[in-house]
Design an enzyme around this catalytic site. Structure first.
Site, PDB file in Angstrom:
ATOM      1  N   LYS A 121      -9.504  46.251  18.277  1.00 40.99           N
ATOM      2  CA  LYS A 121     -10.780  45.787  17.712  1.00 40.99           C
ATOM      3  C   LYS A 121     -11.062  44.333  18.092  1.00 40.99           C
ATOM      4  O   LYS A 121     -12.216  43.959  18.242  1.00 40.99           O
ATOM      5  CB  LYS A 121     -10.789  46.000  16.201  1.00 40.99           C
ATOM      6  CG  LYS A 121     -10.890  47.499  15.944  1.00 40.99           C
ATOM      7  CD  LYS A 121     -10.408  47.990  14.654  1.00 40.99           C
ATOM      8  CE  LYS A 121     -10.180  49.477  14.690  1.00 40.99           C
ATOM      9  NZ  LYS A 121      -8.765  49.893  14.698  1.00 40.99           N
ATOM     10  N   ARG A 144       3.988  42.977  17.883  1.00 38.37           N
ATOM     11  CA  ARG A 144       2.617  43.458  18.038  1.00 38.37           C
ATOM     12  C   ARG A 144       1.696  42.317  18.485  1.00 38.37           C
ATOM     13  O   ARG A 144       0.736  42.534  19.215  1.00 38.37           O
ATOM     14  CB  ARG A 144       2.125  44.060  16.716  1.00 38.37           C
ATOM     15  CG  ARG A 144       2.835  45.364  16.370  1.00 38.37           C
ATOM     16  CD  ARG A 144       2.425  45.871  15.010  1.00 38.37           C
ATOM     17  NE  ARG A 144       1.048  46.299  14.933  1.00 38.37           N
ATOM     18  CZ  ARG A 144       0.630  47.550  15.090  1.00 38.37           C
ATOM     19  NH1 ARG A 144       1.504  48.498  15.339  1.00 38.37           N
ATOM     20  NH2 ARG A 144      -0.638  47.857  14.999  1.00 38.37           N
ATOM     21  N   CYS A 237      -7.132  53.906   8.782  1.00 42.22           N
ATOM     22  CA  CYS A 237      -7.102  55.171   9.523  1.00 42.22           C
ATOM     23  C   CYS A 237      -6.381  56.211   8.655  1.00 42.22           C
ATOM     24  O   CYS A 237      -5.455  56.877   9.100  1.00 42.22           O
ATOM     25  CB  CYS A 237      -6.462  55.008  10.885  1.00 42.22           C
ATOM     26  SG  CYS A 237      -4.809  54.353  10.850  1.00 42.22           S
TER      27      CYS A 237
HETATM   28  N1  SAM Z   1      -6.784  46.183  14.301  1.00 42.67           N
HETATM   29  C1  SAM Z   1      -5.699  46.653  15.150  1.00 42.67           C
HETATM   30  C2  SAM Z   1      -6.265  47.271  16.406  1.00 42.67           C
HETATM   31  O1  SAM Z   1      -7.421  47.702  16.413  1.00 42.67           O
HETATM   32  O2  SAM Z   1      -5.556  47.288  17.422  1.00 42.67           O
HETATM   33  C3  SAM Z   1      -4.810  47.615  14.417  1.00 42.67           C
HETATM   34  C4  SAM Z   1      -4.266  47.035  13.143  1.00 42.67           C
HETATM   35  S1  SAM Z   1      -3.100  48.045  12.327  1.00 42.67           S
HETATM   36  C5  SAM Z   1      -4.076  49.258  11.621  1.00 42.67           C
HETATM   37  C6  SAM Z   1      -2.648  47.076  10.956  1.00 42.67           C
HETATM   38  C7  SAM Z   1      -1.961  45.761  11.311  1.00 42.67           C
HETATM   39  O3  SAM Z   1      -1.735  45.061  10.101  1.00 42.67           O
HETATM   40  C8  SAM Z   1      -0.596  45.892  11.969  1.00 42.67           C
HETATM   41  O4  SAM Z   1      -0.623  45.266  13.229  1.00 42.67           O
HETATM   42  C9  SAM Z   1       0.359  45.145  11.032  1.00 42.67           C
HETATM   43  O5  SAM Z   1       1.303  44.357  11.722  1.00 42.67           O
HETATM   44  C10 SAM Z   1      -0.607  44.259  10.272  1.00 42.67           C
HETATM   45  N2  SAM Z   1      -0.154  43.837   8.932  1.00 42.67           N
HETATM   46  C11 SAM Z   1       0.781  44.377   8.107  1.00 42.67           C
HETATM   47  N3  SAM Z   1       0.859  43.682   6.967  1.00 42.67           N
HETATM   48  C12 SAM Z   1      -0.054  42.680   7.059  1.00 42.67           C
HETATM   49  C13 SAM Z   1      -0.440  41.601   6.212  1.00 42.67           C
HETATM   50  N4  SAM Z   1       0.110  41.430   5.015  1.00 42.67           N
HETATM   51  N5  SAM Z   1      -1.395  40.765   6.658  1.00 42.67           N
HETATM   52  C14 SAM Z   1      -1.992  40.940   7.857  1.00 42.67           C
HETATM   53  N6  SAM Z   1      -1.658  41.944   8.708  1.00 42.67           N
HETATM   54  C15 SAM Z   1      -0.700  42.785   8.300  1.00 42.67           C
END
Ligand code: SAM
Length: 465
Positions: A121, A144, A237
Site C-alpha cells: 500500500k 519486513r 484482511c
Molecule cells: N500494509 C502492508 C502492505 O500492504 O504491504 C501490509 C501490512 S500487514 C497487514 C500488518 C503489518 O503490521 C505487519 O507488517 C506487522 O509487522 C505490522 N505490525 C504489527 N504490530 C504492529 C504495531 N503494533 N504497530 C505497527 N505495525 C505493526
C-alpha cells in the site's frame, strides 16, 4: 487451495452462523478455488496502456482501482520479468488495492502508513501522491521493513521517510499533523486463507481476540495523528467482526470527533455488518466495506473510512536543522553528478548526510530527530573512502534520459541475466558509472573499466535470477 488443505473447523462454524446458507456455500466454494493474479501499474513510470502494449498481456481492469488489473495470462511469471525489477508494476491482490485507492491521498499532503511493510500500500500511496509531499511509512518488524525499503527503491519513491516505531511513540512525536493515515492492521488473516497456508495454520479464536486487542491500541494511537478535517482508513484482511466492526464500534465510542464516511459501492462491495456484534454496533458501520472472495475477483478484506470533524489544530513541528554538507562530501557528490547525470536531480538545499548516507529529504519535512528512522527520503548514495557510490534508489527514481551513460537492452537480452546475477560483460565506452536499462527503464548501476562492465545490482535483486 489444494484439496488436502482444510480450513479450520471453528472458523467454518463461525462463518456458517454469520452467512445465509446459499451465501455460505458460495463462500466455501470460492475459498477452494484459485486466487487471481493482481498487478498494479506504477504510474510514476508508465501508463497502464503502455505497459499493456509492451507486454501484450491480457489485463482485466479492477473496478475500484484504475491502475489495477487482473492478469488473465497462464504461464507468464510477472515477478520474474525485468519490468518488475524496473519497478513498472507491483504484484498485489485486487482487494488489497482498495485501501490506498479509497484513502485517495493527494500530491503535497502529509500521509502516514502506520503498518506499512512490505509496502504494497505504501507504493500505491507514493504513486498517487506523485512523489510530492511527505509519506511516512512505519512498521515494527525489521525483516519486513527491509523488504519495504527494497520495494520503495524499485518503485522510484522519493518522498518516503521510513520509521520503525510503536504507533504510540509516533503519536507523541508528531501529534495531529497528517492529512491522511492508513492503518492496514495486523490481523488474524482469514481473508488470506485461500492464498496462504500459514494463515490457515496459525488461526484460532484466541488469535482473533489477540488481534482485536492489538488493533484497538494501534487505532487509538492513529487517532492522535490525524489532523482536524483529515482522514483515517482502517483495513484488515480478515472476516472476523470482532476485528472489524467490533474494533471500530469501540473506537467510535471513545472518539466522538471521528465519524464513518460512506465508501463508494463498487461492483461486488458488500456493507459492514454491525448486526454481527453482540450487542449490535452503530448503524453507521454499514458504510464500511466488506470484500468477499465469492463477490469480487480478489481475497477477503475489510475497509472503513473515518473523517475527523473536530480536534486541536496541528502543532508546529521543528524544521530539520539545515546543516551544510561537509565540504568533501559535497565535492564528491558534485563530481559524480557532473560525470554521470545531465543535471542535478534535486536542489542542493535538500541534501542531508546521515552517517555516510547522502539523502534528498522530502520538501518541507519536519525534523525526525529522536525517532528510529531507517530512510530519510530519497537515498542518493554513500560517501566513503574518498568516493561517492550511488544508491540503487538513485538509478530507479530517474528516467533513462537523465543519465549520460546508459546500456539499454531488450527484455530478453542475455546481458540482463548477467546484470541480475552480479556478473561482468563487455561493452565499449568510457570508464565510470553506467546505468543498465531494460528498453528505456533503468534497472540499476554498473561500473565500466577498459570496456568491461561489472554489475552493481544489489544482492536482494540478484534473487530475481
Ligand atoms: N500494509 C502492508 C502492505 O500492504 O504491504 C501490509 C501490512 S500487514 C497487514 C500488518 C503489518 O503490521 C505487519 O507488517 C506487522 O509487522 C505490522 N505490525 C504489527 N504490530 C504492529 C504495531 N503494533 N504497530 C505497527 N505495525 C505493526
Amino acid at each position: 487451495m489444494p484439496p488436502s488443505m482444510t480450513l479450520p473447523a471453528p472458523f467454518l462454524h463461525r462463518m456458517q452462523a454469520f452467512l445465509e446458507a446459499e451465501e455460505f456455500a458460495a463462500f466455501q466454494a470460492a475459498l477452494r478455488g484459485r486466487p487471481v493474479t493482481g498487478l498494479r501499474v506504477n504510474t510514476l513510470k508508465i501508463s497502464p496502456e503502455d505497459l499493456q502494449r509492451r507486454t501484450g498481456w491480457r489485463m482485466e481492469p479492477v473496478p475500484w482501482c484504475p491502475e489495477g488489473f487482473v492478469l488473465q495470462e497462464e504461464g507468464v511469471r510477472p515477478g520474474k520479468h525485468p519490468y518488475h525489477a524496473a519497478g513498472l508494476y507491483y504484484l498485489q491482490d485486487p482487494s488489497a488495492m482498495a485501501p490506498a485507492a479509497l484513502l485517495d491521498p493527494q500530491p503535497g499532503e502529509w500521509v502516514l502508513d502506520l503498518a506499512a511493510a512490505p509496502g504494497g500500500k505504501t507504493t500505491h500511496l507514493a504513486a498517487r501522491m506523485g512523489n510530492r509531499g511527505l509519506l511516512v511509512a512505519n512498521d515494527v518488524q525489521p525483516r519486513r521493513l527491509r523488504e519495504l525499503t527494497h520495494n520503495l527503491d524499485r518503485w522510484g519513491a522519493t518522498h518516503v521517510v521510513v520509521t520503525q516505531a510503536m504507533p504510540g511513540r509516533l503519536a507523541r512525536f508528531f501529534g495531529p499533523v497528517f492529512h491522511r493515515v492508513l492503518v492496514d492492521a495486523p490481523c488474524s488473516g482469514e481473508g488470506m486463507f485461500r492464498k496462504d497456508p500459514k494463515a490457515r495454520g496459525t488461526w484460532s479464536p484466541k488469535l482473533v481476540q489477540r488481534c482485536a486487542q492489538m488493533q484497538r491500541g494501534i487505532l487509538k494511537a492513529a487517532a492522535h495523528l490525524v489532523r482536524v478535517g483529515g482522514w483515517l482508513l482502517y483495513s484488515t484482511c480478515t472476516f472476523a467482526p470482532e476485528e472489524n466492526e467490533g474494533v471500530l464500534a469501540r473506537f467510535l465510542e471513545a472518539h466522538p470527533d471521528f465519524e464513518v464516511h460512506p465508501l463508494p459501492r463498487h461492483p461486488g462491495f458488500a456493507p459492514g455488518r454491525p448486526d454481527w456484534l453482540q450487542p449490535p454496533g452503530p448503524e453507521a458501520l454499514r458504510s464500511a466495506v466488506r470484500l468477499w472472495p465469492h463477490r469480487v475477483a480478489g481475497e477477503g478484506h475489510f475497509l472503513a473510512l473515518l473523517h475527523r470533524r473536530r480536534g486541536p489544530e496541528p502543532p508546529p513541528l521543528p524544521a530539520p536543522r539545515r546543516e551544510r554538507l561537509p565540504h568533501e562530501a559535497l565535492r564528491l557528490y558534485r563530481a559524480f553528478v557532473a560525470e554521470t547525470l545531465h543535471e542535478h536531480p534535486v536542489p542542493e538545499e535538500r541534501l542531508a548526510l546521515f552517517g555516510v548516507h547522502l539523502y534528498a529529504v522530502p520538501e518541507d519535512a519536519p525534523s525526525f530527530k529522536g525517532l528510529p528512522v531507517q530512510r530519510w527520503g530519497w537515498w542518493l548514495g554513500t560517501v566513503k573512502k574518498g568516493r561517492f557510490e550511488p544508491a540503487h534508489s538513485l538509478a530507479l527514481a530517474l528516467r533513462q534520459d537523465a543519465f549520460r551513460h546508459v546500456l539499454s537492452y531488450p527484455r530478453d537480452h542475455p546481458h540482463l541475466r548477467t546484470f541480475f546475477a552480479g556478473g561482468t560483460w563487455e561493452a565499449p565506452g568510457p570508464d565510470g558509472w553506467v546505468v543498465v536499462a531494460v528498453e528505456e527503464f533503468p534497472l540499476g548501476w554498473a561500473r565500466r573499466s577498459g570496456g568491461k562492465v561489472k554489475s552493481r545490482a544489489p544482492r536482494w535483486l540478484r534473487r530475481w535470477e
